[in-house]
Design a protein around this motif. Structure first.
Motif, PDB file in Angstrom:
ATOM      1  N   GLN A 195      26.605  -3.787 -16.896  1.00 18.56           N
ATOM      2  CA  GLN A 195      25.151  -3.341 -17.116  1.00 18.56           C
ATOM      3  C   GLN A 195      25.189  -2.955 -18.069  1.00 18.56           C
ATOM      4  N   GLU A 196      25.743  -1.810 -18.577  1.00 19.68           N
ATOM      5  CA  GLU A 196      25.797  -0.943 -19.202  1.00 19.68           C
ATOM      6  C   GLU A 196      26.101  -1.697 -20.850  1.00 19.68           C
ATOM      7  N   LYS A 210      25.064  -5.057 -21.091  1.00 19.28           N
ATOM      8  CA  LYS A 210      23.968  -5.560 -21.407  1.00 19.28           C
ATOM      9  C   LYS A 210      22.280  -4.391 -21.787  1.00 19.28           C
ATOM     10  N   ASP A 211      22.425  -3.626 -21.517  1.00 17.63           N
ATOM     11  CA  ASP A 211      21.646  -2.438 -21.465  1.00 17.63           C
ATOM     12  C   ASP A 211      21.870  -1.962 -23.067  1.00 17.63           C
ATOM     13  N   ARG A 230      20.581  -4.839 -25.251  1.00 11.53           N
ATOM     14  CA  ARG A 230      19.056  -4.881 -25.367  1.00 11.53           C
ATOM     15  C   ARG A 230      18.311  -4.451 -26.120  1.00 11.53           C
ATOM     16  N   ASP A 231      19.048  -3.041 -25.959  1.00  8.14           N
ATOM     17  CA  ASP A 231      18.364  -1.498 -26.903  1.00  8.14           C
ATOM     18  C   ASP A 231      18.886  -2.237 -28.550  1.00  8.14           C
ATOM     19  N   ALA A 284      15.274  -8.502 -21.823  1.00  7.82           N
ATOM     20  CA  ALA A 284      14.797  -7.971 -20.172  1.00  7.82           C
ATOM     21  C   ALA A 284      13.380  -8.884 -19.046  1.00  7.82           C
TER      22      ALA A 284
END
Length: 120
Positions: free
Chosen positions: A18-19, A21-22, A25-26, A52
Motif C-alpha cells: 500500500q505504501e 502504491k501511494d 500515485r503521488d 486511484a
C-alpha cells in the motif's frame, strides 16, 4: 507507465504494498503536473486518469471513469488477476510488481514531444 516495485507483489493489501502504491500515485501525479506545465503552453492537450479513481484529473465536468486494467488487457494483451473485486495486472516481465498509470497527450510531432520532455 508501469512503476516497478522492488519489494514484493502488489497483489494484496500489505503495508509495504500500500505504501508503494501511494508513493507511485503521488509520483505519477507530480510527473504529470510537470508534463502539463511543459506541454500546455506549447499548444498540446494533456490529461490523465487518477490511478486511484479512474477519473480524469484535468478535464472538468466529466464523470467518465477510465479503467486501467481494461485498457491494459485489451490494448497490451496482459494477463489480469482478480483479487477481492479488483483486477490486478500481471506484467510479462515484472509479474505482480507493477503499478500502472496512464496519460493522454495530443499535439505536435513525437520529436517535439521528446524535446519538451527531455530530462523529465
Amino acid at each position: 507507465t508501469f512503476q516497478v516495485s522492488e519489494y514484493e507483489s502488489l497483489i494484496g493489501f500489505s503495508g509495504i504494498a500500500q505504501e508503494f502504491k501511494d508513493h507511485s500515485r503521488d509520483r505519477f501525479i507530480c510527473f504529470m503536473n510537470e508534463v502539463q506545465r511543459r506541454l500546455v503552453p506549447e499548444g498540446w492537450w494533456v490529461d490523465y486518469a487518477d490511478p486511484a479513481t479512474g477519473l480524469p484529473v484535468l478535464t472538468r465536468g466529466s464523470s467518465a471513469v477510465y479503467c486501467e486494467s481494461d485498457a491494459i488487457e485489451q490494448l497490451l494483451s496482459m494477463e489480469l488477476m482478480h483479487v477481492n473485486g479488483c483486477r490486478m495486472v500481471i506484467h510479462p516481465i515484472f509479474g505482480e510488481q507493477v503499478y500502472p498509470a496512464s496519460a493522454v497527450v495530443y499535439g505536435g510531432t513525437s520529436d517535439r514531444l521528446k524535446e519538451l520532455l527531455i530530462g523529465l
